[in-house]
Design a protein around this motif. Sequence first.
Motif, PDB file in Angstrom:
ATOM      1  N   GLN A  72      26.267  30.136 -11.961  1.00 45.79           N
ATOM      2  CA  GLN A  72      24.848  29.867 -12.176  1.00 45.79           C
ATOM      3  C   GLN A  72      23.920  30.932 -11.611  1.00 45.79           C
ATOM      4  O   GLN A  72      22.751  31.004 -12.000  1.00 45.79           O
ATOM      5  CB  GLN A  72      24.479  28.502 -11.580  1.00 45.79           C
ATOM      6  N   ARG A  73      24.421  31.749 -10.685  1.00 45.29           N
ATOM      7  CA  ARG A  73      23.577  32.754 -10.069  1.00 45.29           C
ATOM      8  C   ARG A  73      24.151  34.166 -10.191  1.00 45.29           C
ATOM      9  O   ARG A  73      23.540  35.040 -10.800  1.00 45.29           O
ATOM     10  CB  ARG A  73      23.328  32.416  -8.593  1.00 45.29           C
ATOM     11  N   ALA A  74      25.300  34.428  -9.615  1.00 44.36           N
ATOM     12  CA  ALA A  74      25.795  35.805  -9.529  1.00 44.36           C
ATOM     13  C   ALA A  74      25.984  36.438 -10.902  1.00 44.36           C
ATOM     14  O   ALA A  74      25.517  37.563 -11.142  1.00 44.36           O
ATOM     15  CB  ALA A  74      27.101  35.840  -8.736  1.00 44.36           C
ATOM     16  N   ILE A  75      26.655  35.750 -11.825  1.00 48.03           N
ATOM     17  CA  ILE A  75      26.922  36.351 -13.137  1.00 48.03           C
ATOM     18  C   ILE A  75      25.635  36.591 -13.920  1.00 48.03           C
ATOM     19  O   ILE A  75      25.420  37.705 -14.426  1.00 48.03           O
ATOM     20  CB  ILE A  75      27.933  35.498 -13.937  1.00 48.03           C
ATOM     21  N   PRO A  76      24.741  35.586 -14.064  1.00 46.78           N
ATOM     22  CA  PRO A  76      23.485  35.876 -14.779  1.00 46.78           C
ATOM     23  C   PRO A  76      22.651  36.970 -14.116  1.00 46.78           C
ATOM     24  O   PRO A  76      22.032  37.794 -14.801  1.00 46.78           O
ATOM     25  CB  PRO A  76      22.756  34.524 -14.751  1.00 46.78           C
ATOM     26  N   GLN A  77      22.607  36.984 -12.798  1.00 45.28           N
ATOM     27  CA  GLN A  77      21.821  37.996 -12.091  1.00 45.28           C
ATOM     28  C   GLN A  77      22.401  39.388 -12.294  1.00 45.28           C
ATOM     29  O   GLN A  77      21.656  40.364 -12.483  1.00 45.28           O
ATOM     30  CB  GLN A  77      21.755  37.653 -10.607  1.00 45.28           C
ATOM     31  N   LEU A  78      23.713  39.513 -12.257  1.00 39.98           N
ATOM     32  CA  LEU A  78      24.340  40.810 -12.492  1.00 39.98           C
ATOM     33  C   LEU A  78      24.148  41.244 -13.939  1.00 39.98           C
ATOM     34  O   LEU A  78      23.935  42.432 -14.219  1.00 39.98           O
ATOM     35  CB  LEU A  78      25.828  40.744 -12.142  1.00 39.98           C
ATOM     36  N   SER A  79      24.188  40.300 -14.862  1.00 40.89           N
ATOM     37  CA  SER A  79      23.970  40.631 -16.279  1.00 40.89           C
ATOM     38  C   SER A  79      22.571  41.173 -16.501  1.00 40.89           C
ATOM     39  O   SER A  79      22.371  42.162 -17.228  1.00 40.89           O
ATOM     40  CB  SER A  79      24.207  39.396 -17.153  1.00 40.89           C
ATOM     41  N   GLU A  80      21.591  40.536 -15.876  1.00 36.14           N
ATOM     42  CA  GLU A  80      20.213  41.025 -15.989  1.00 36.14           C
ATOM     43  C   GLU A  80      20.086  42.423 -15.400  1.00 36.14           C
ATOM     44  O   GLU A  80      19.443  43.318 -15.989  1.00 36.14           O
ATOM     45  CB  GLU A  80      19.263  40.071 -15.274  1.00 36.14           C
ATOM     46  N   ALA A  81      20.709  42.645 -14.249  1.00 35.25           N
ATOM     47  CA  ALA A  81      20.642  43.965 -13.619  1.00 35.25           C
ATOM     48  C   ALA A  81      21.299  45.029 -14.485  1.00 35.25           C
ATOM     49  O   ALA A  81      20.806  46.167 -14.563  1.00 35.25           O
ATOM     50  CB  ALA A  81      21.315  43.914 -12.247  1.00 35.25           C
ATOM     51  N   ILE A  82      22.395  44.689 -15.125  1.00 38.23           N
ATOM     52  CA  ILE A  82      23.080  45.642 -16.007  1.00 38.23           C
ATOM     53  C   ILE A  82      22.159  46.055 -17.142  1.00 38.23           C
ATOM     54  O   ILE A  82      22.038  47.249 -17.480  1.00 38.23           O
ATOM     55  CB  ILE A  82      24.380  45.031 -16.546  1.00 38.23           C
ATOM     56  N   GLN A  83      21.492  45.089 -17.751  1.00 35.07           N
ATOM     57  CA  GLN A  83      20.589  45.403 -18.858  1.00 35.07           C
ATOM     58  C   GLN A  83      19.449  46.311 -18.408  1.00 35.07           C
ATOM     59  O   GLN A  83      19.104  47.287 -19.098  1.00 35.07           O
ATOM     60  CB  GLN A  83      20.031  44.109 -19.454  1.00 35.07           C
ATOM     61  N   LEU A  84      18.867  46.006 -17.254  1.00 30.05           N
ATOM     62  CA  LEU A  84      17.778  46.835 -16.746  1.00 30.05           C
ATOM     63  C   LEU A  84      18.263  48.238 -16.397  1.00 30.05           C
ATOM     64  O   LEU A  84      17.565  49.230 -16.656  1.00 30.05           O
ATOM     65  CB  LEU A  84      17.156  46.176 -15.517  1.00 30.05           C
ATOM     66  N   ALA A  85      19.452  48.327 -15.806  1.00 27.84           N
ATOM     67  CA  ALA A  85      19.995  49.636 -15.445  1.00 27.84           C
ATOM     68  C   ALA A  85      20.298  50.455 -16.686  1.00 27.84           C
ATOM     69  O   ALA A  85      20.066  51.678 -16.716  1.00 27.84           O
ATOM     70  CB  ALA A  85      21.260  49.458 -14.608  1.00 27.84           C
ATOM     71  N   GLN A  86      20.803  49.813 -17.715  1.00 33.32           N
ATOM     72  CA  GLN A  86      21.065  50.519 -18.967  1.00 33.32           C
ATOM     73  C   GLN A  86      19.775  51.031 -19.588  1.00 33.32           C
ATOM     74  O   GLN A  86      19.699  52.188 -20.032  1.00 33.32           O
ATOM     75  CB  GLN A  86      21.791  49.595 -19.941  1.00 33.32           C
ATOM     76  N   SER A  87      18.761  50.197 -19.595  1.00 34.68           N
ATOM     77  CA  SER A  87      17.470  50.595 -20.177  1.00 34.68           C
ATOM     78  C   SER A  87      16.849  51.757 -19.419  1.00 34.68           C
ATOM     79  O   SER A  87      16.231  52.649 -20.010  1.00 34.68           O
ATOM     80  CB  SER A  87      16.507  49.410 -20.177  1.00 34.68           C
ATOM     81  N   GLY A  88      17.041  51.752 -18.095  1.00 34.89           N
ATOM     82  CA  GLY A  88      16.451  52.812 -17.286  1.00 34.89           C
ATOM     83  C   GLY A  88      17.318  54.034 -17.126  1.00 34.89           C
ATOM     84  O   GLY A  88      16.884  55.036 -16.548  1.00 34.89           O
ATOM     85  N   GLY A  89      18.558  53.964 -17.604  1.00 30.03           N
ATOM     86  CA  GLY A  89      19.473  55.091 -17.462  1.00 30.03           C
ATOM     87  C   GLY A  89      19.992  55.268 -16.050  1.00 30.03           C
ATOM     88  O   GLY A  89      20.365  56.377 -15.650  1.00 30.03           O
TER      89      GLY A  89
END
Length: 425
Positions: free
Chosen positions: A171-188
């Motif tokens: 409920q927390r770690a996986i969704p939070q890491l997924s969001e961070a991955i998307q942001l990191a990808q967008s920002g390079g």
Amino acid sequence: MSFRNILTVLLISFIVLPSCDDLLTVEDPQSYADEDLNREEAIPAVANGVLGEFYTSLDDFILVTALLSDEYQHTGTWNDWDQISTGKVRPGIANGSSDAAFDELLSVRWAAEDAERRIEEVLGNEAESSEYYVQVKIVKAFANLIVAMGYAEAPADAGGEALRDIELIEQRAIPQLSEAIQLAQSGGFTNWERLATAGRARANLMAGNYPDALTDAQNIPDGYIHEANYSVSTGNQQNSIVALTHWDNNRAGGLYNGWWNQVDIDGGSLIDPYTNELDSRVPIRYEDGEFGVDGSTPHYSEMKYTGLGDDIRLTHWQEMRLIEAEVYYEAEQYINALNRVNEVRTAAGLTAHTMPTDQSEIMDYILHERFAEMFLEGHRLNDLNRFNLILDKLGPNRAVKLPISINEVNANSNISFPRDVPGTS
């Protein structure tokens, strides 16, 4: 720890990270007000302060989980450590060491959430394109992940009800890491993307999401490593494993006695049980007649970390290959599983395994590789718990994970004693 204190630690001791040209500096950090952190030039200091606090909590977590597992045993005179080492730690019974590690990780999580809010207020719509925003989100997610690895339960939100370890992951770690991955990808931000992906691989493995764990692990290349950084500057920044258990410092903890007969004293390391080769990943020092500070227990000292400023691997490519091996094993792809194990063994200078007659032995190979490769990195207790091995390895009536901090329960109206977790072996 408050953000004022985090910033003070950052500015006085230069924390545990490489310097940044744009780090905020002030003449008198003690008088630096909380509201002054809501400025763009303060963002690097705030974000790096949170990351530094996460690092300083990791070694404390490693110690208490090592003591409850078959990595370490208490060789000193501290009641808290003895309670953990003998498996007698229970919910509702105060334990300064276990409670402190839990409290530190939840404090880090709160600090990361507060940093997110500050960055959003300062940068507005541009927050999601900030590398520091991605960084604090990853710290928040990792705090949840690490707590779930060692503790049976924790509140998902400040003052909220407790979730069981796997619920916290899902409920927390996986969704939070997924969001961070998307942001990191967008920002390079490739380095942060890899760290979040490696963390999600671990989280998915714990949750039994094997296809997702495999995909994430495969996205981490050989040679990857992310280390938690330590420093000799202050006690808070020192590697506590060295400070409290190394033979040349305080010998309050040492290698669990179940491993003693597998140590080559002259060679200074554990012996690989399958080939009788020296395994340099578990370096151990012991001299006849050398005891812990209790004066009676032989002290087998870890030598993986020898300096107070030695860094600790948070995650790395070998962990990813072993995640792949476990997923392949669960899918009955035994050749692939064995190949991944052997990649790790070869890198460690050990002879590769051949396919055993009984393919179930491959899981024994995987678990031992995880023990040796990630010795004193915070994984062993979680592995023993995941595979119901506490009873076999350590005996009956032992806590299978650490209980929620008594301080958290006392401060949280949504959690109360008595509690029935963690269970016992």
